[in-house]
Design a protein around this motif. Structure first.
Motif, PDB file in Angstrom:
ATOM      1  N   MET A  98       0.838  -1.182   0.000  1.00 28.16           N
ATOM      2  CA  MET A  98       0.000   0.000   0.000  1.00 28.16           C
ATOM      3  C   MET A  98       0.885   1.249   0.000  1.00 28.16           C
ATOM      4  O   MET A  98       1.817   1.329   0.782  1.00 28.16           O
ATOM      5  N   PRO A  99       0.553   2.219  -0.839  1.00 30.47           N
ATOM      6  CA  PRO A  99       1.335   3.454  -0.831  1.00 30.47           C
ATOM      7  C   PRO A  99       1.017   4.290   0.404  1.00 30.47           C
ATOM      8  O   PRO A  99      -0.031   4.127   1.041  1.00 30.47           O
ATOM      9  N   ALA A 100       1.932   5.177   0.715  1.00 30.57           N
ATOM     10  CA  ALA A 100       1.754   6.108   1.830  1.00 30.57           C
ATOM     11  C   ALA A 100       2.399   7.434   1.452  1.00 30.57           C
ATOM     12  O   ALA A 100       3.304   7.473   0.609  1.00 30.57           O
ATOM     13  N   LEU A 101       1.924   8.502   2.062  1.00 32.48           N
ATOM     14  CA  LEU A 101       2.602   9.794   1.962  1.00 32.48           C
ATOM     15  C   LEU A 101       3.443   9.934   3.216  1.00 32.48           C
ATOM     16  O   LEU A 101       2.925   9.853   4.329  1.00 32.48           O
ATOM     17  N   THR A 102       4.731  10.104   3.016  1.00 34.67           N
ATOM     18  CA  THR A 102       5.701  10.092   4.100  1.00 34.67           C
ATOM     19  C   THR A 102       6.461  11.412   4.113  1.00 34.67           C
ATOM     20  O   THR A 102       6.875  11.890   3.053  1.00 34.67           O
ATOM     21  N   ALA A 103       6.637  11.978   5.278  1.00 33.78           N
ATOM     22  CA  ALA A 103       7.477  13.170   5.389  1.00 33.78           C
ATOM     23  C   ALA A 103       8.899  12.790   4.965  1.00 33.78           C
ATOM     24  O   ALA A 103       9.360  11.672   5.245  1.00 33.78           O
ATOM     25  N   PRO A 104       9.599  13.695   4.274  1.00 34.65           N
ATOM     26  CA  PRO A 104      10.985  13.401   3.892  1.00 34.65           C
ATOM     27  C   PRO A 104      11.791  12.955   5.109  1.00 34.65           C
ATOM     28  O   PRO A 104      11.694  13.552   6.186  1.00 34.65           O
ATOM     29  N   ALA A 105      12.558  11.877   4.930  1.00 34.28           N
ATOM     30  CA  ALA A 105      13.255  11.280   6.069  1.00 34.28           C
ATOM     31  C   ALA A 105      14.660  10.829   5.694  1.00 34.28           C
ATOM     32  O   ALA A 105      14.869  10.260   4.623  1.00 34.28           O
ATOM     33  N   LYS A 106      15.582  11.056   6.612  1.00 30.50           N
ATOM     34  CA  LYS A 106      16.986  10.673   6.419  1.00 30.50           C
ATOM     35  C   LYS A 106      17.126   9.173   6.172  1.00 30.50           C
ATOM     36  O   LYS A 106      17.953   8.745   5.378  1.00 30.50           O
ATOM     37  N   ARG A 107      16.296   8.361   6.819  1.00 30.36           N
ATOM     38  CA  ARG A 107      16.401   6.906   6.677  1.00 30.36           C
ATOM     39  C   ARG A 107      16.129   6.443   5.242  1.00 30.36           C
ATOM     40  O   ARG A 107      16.472   5.336   4.870  1.00 30.36           O
ATOM     41  N   LEU A 108      15.508   7.306   4.436  1.00 26.14           N
ATOM     42  CA  LEU A 108      15.181   6.949   3.047  1.00 26.14           C
ATOM     43  C   LEU A 108      16.199   7.483   2.038  1.00 26.14           C
ATOM     44  O   LEU A 108      15.911   7.527   0.846  1.00 26.14           O
ATOM     45  N   HIS A 109      17.373   7.861   2.516  1.00 30.49           N
ATOM     46  CA  HIS A 109      18.383   8.443   1.628  1.00 30.49           C
ATOM     47  C   HIS A 109      18.691   7.540   0.435  1.00 30.49           C
ATOM     48  O   HIS A 109      18.613   7.962  -0.721  1.00 30.49           O
ATOM     49  N   ALA A 110      19.037   6.294   0.684  1.00 22.44           N
ATOM     50  CA  ALA A 110      19.386   5.381  -0.422  1.00 22.44           C
ATOM     51  C   ALA A 110      18.197   5.167  -1.353  1.00 22.44           C
ATOM     52  O   ALA A 110      18.356   5.152  -2.583  1.00 22.44           O
ATOM     53  N   ALA A 111      17.001   5.031  -0.799  1.00 19.59           N
ATOM     54  CA  ALA A 111      15.801   4.834  -1.619  1.00 19.59           C
ATOM     55  C   ALA A 111      15.506   6.079  -2.449  1.00 19.59           C
ATOM     56  O   ALA A 111      15.112   5.979  -3.618  1.00 19.59           O
ATOM     57  N   TRP A 112      15.701   7.255  -1.849  1.00 22.79           N
ATOM     58  CA  TRP A 112      15.481   8.497  -2.598  1.00 22.79           C
ATOM     59  C   TRP A 112      16.495   8.616  -3.729  1.00 22.79           C
ATOM     60  O   TRP A 112      16.146   8.998  -4.847  1.00 22.79           O
ATOM     61  N   LEU A 113      17.757   8.284  -3.452  1.00 20.32           N
ATOM     62  CA  LEU A 113      18.787   8.348  -4.492  1.00 20.32           C
ATOM     63  C   LEU A 113      18.470   7.397  -5.653  1.00 20.32           C
ATOM     64  O   LEU A 113      18.670   7.738  -6.813  1.00 20.32           O
ATOM     65  N   ALA A 114      17.953   6.220  -5.359  1.00 18.17           N
ATOM     66  CA  ALA A 114      17.579   5.274  -6.414  1.00 18.17           C
ATOM     67  C   ALA A 114      16.457   5.851  -7.271  1.00 18.17           C
ATOM     68  O   ALA A 114      16.471   5.738  -8.505  1.00 18.17           O
ATOM     69  N   SER A 115      15.491   6.494  -6.632  1.00 20.31           N
ATOM     70  CA  SER A 115      14.396   7.131  -7.365  1.00 20.31           C
ATOM     71  C   SER A 115      14.930   8.271  -8.222  1.00 20.31           C
ATOM     72  O   SER A 115      14.596   8.391  -9.407  1.00 20.31           O
ATOM     73  N   HIS A 116      15.768   9.092  -7.654  1.00 18.45           N
ATOM     74  CA  HIS A 116      16.362  10.236  -8.354  1.00 18.45           C
ATOM     75  C   HIS A 116      17.173   9.771  -9.570  1.00 18.45           C
ATOM     76  O   HIS A 116      17.064  10.351 -10.646  1.00 18.45           O
ATOM     77  N   ALA A 117      17.934   8.712  -9.401  1.00 14.66           N
ATOM     78  CA  ALA A 117      18.748   8.183 -10.500  1.00 14.66           C
ATOM     79  C   ALA A 117      17.877   7.685 -11.647  1.00 14.66           C
ATOM     80  O   ALA A 117      18.254   7.793 -12.822  1.00 14.66           O
ATOM     81  N   GLU A 118      16.725   7.138 -11.328  1.00 13.55           N
ATOM     82  CA  GLU A 118      15.838   6.623 -12.373  1.00 13.55           C
ATOM     83  C   GLU A 118      15.336   7.735 -13.292  1.00 13.55           C
ATOM     84  O   GLU A 118      15.108   7.512 -14.474  1.00 13.55           O
ATOM     85  N   TRP A 119      15.168   8.939 -12.771  1.00 16.22           N
ATOM     86  CA  TRP A 119      14.741  10.068 -13.598  1.00 16.22           C
ATOM     87  C   TRP A 119      15.859  10.517 -14.539  1.00 16.22           C
ATOM     88  O   TRP A 119      15.591  11.161 -15.538  1.00 16.22           O
ATOM     89  N   GLY A 120      17.106  10.240 -14.173  1.00 20.01           N
ATOM     90  CA  GLY A 120      18.223  10.707 -14.986  1.00 20.01           C
ATOM     91  C   GLY A 120      18.698  12.063 -14.510  1.00 20.01           C
ATOM     92  O   GLY A 120      18.149  12.646 -13.585  1.00 20.01           O
ATOM     93  N   PRO A 121      19.742  12.580 -15.152  1.00 19.08           N
ATOM     94  CA  PRO A 121      20.344  13.834 -14.698  1.00 19.08           C
ATOM     95  C   PRO A 121      19.383  15.015 -14.824  1.00 19.08           C
ATOM     96  O   PRO A 121      18.498  15.032 -15.671  1.00 19.08           O
ATOM     97  N   GLY A 122      19.588  15.987 -13.945  1.00 16.72           N
ATOM     98  CA  GLY A 122      18.780  17.200 -13.987  1.00 16.72           C
ATOM     99  C   GLY A 122      17.799  17.273 -12.837  1.00 16.72           C
ATOM    100  O   GLY A 122      17.697  16.361 -12.015  1.00 16.72           O
TER     101      GLY A 122
END
Length: 170
Positions: free
Chosen positions: A1-25
């Motif tokens: 189930m999806p959730a809306l989550t406040a930005p969190a330090k523990r999600l750094h690696a997961a956020w970076l993986a998402s960011h990388a998928e979009w590509g540069p910029g």
């Protein structure tokens, strides 16, 4: 189930993986990312999160998560935020591999309800002319297209969602 989550330090690696998928910029709307933000290093990432938290009176940032995956981001820009006319009250982005699942429609619905609870009468959303997927998402949540306008070199569609107020007891 999806959730809306406040930005969190523990999600750094997961956020970076998402960011990388979009590509540069910087093209992931809903994250509040600026060109000068260092999101790669732990210290830079933490500084970015602190900036987002400090801006909470002007904008509410949430990440669309599922478990420990970051699938997208959504932002509710409050009245008085100078970015509203250009970027809308609500901006969102879904990482490419998570698109087509209805996450944008779900997250937008959640933020529309938050805007209603905050006492807003209506919210503005914008999307690039020709972004039919985003337009359909906005329209599913009641968005009505206002007009086409030039915003610098970009043409955008402007949509308004009237919020009204929930009935008593809702």
């Amino acid at each position: 189930m999806p959730a809306l989550t406040a930005p969190a330090k523990r999600l750094h690696a997961a956020w970076l993986a998402s960011h990388a998928e979009w590509g540069p910029g910087l093209h992931e709307d809903g994250f509040g990312l600026l060109p000068e933000d260092d999101v790669e290093s732990p210290a830079g990432f933490e500084a970015w999160l602190e900036r987002l938290a400090a801006d909470s009176a002007r904008c509410t940032y949430r990440w669309i998560t599922e478990g420990e995956l970051v699938l997208g981001g959504i932002a509710l820009r409050h009245e008085g935020n100078n970015s509203v006319d250009r970027a809308g009250h609500i901006g969102y982005g879904i990482r490419p591999s998570a698109r087509g699942r209805g996450l944008g429609t779900w997250a937008l619905g959640q933020m529309v309800e938050e805007a209603r609870r905050d006492g807003m009468d209506r919210v503005l959303l914008v999307c690039a002319v020709g972004n039919f997927a985003s337009a359909a998402t906005i329209e599913r949540q009641g968005g009505v297209r206002e007009r086409c306008r030039n915003s610098g070199a970009d043409k955008v569609w402007r949509y308004w969602i009237s919020l009204g107020q929930p009935a008593e007891g809702d």
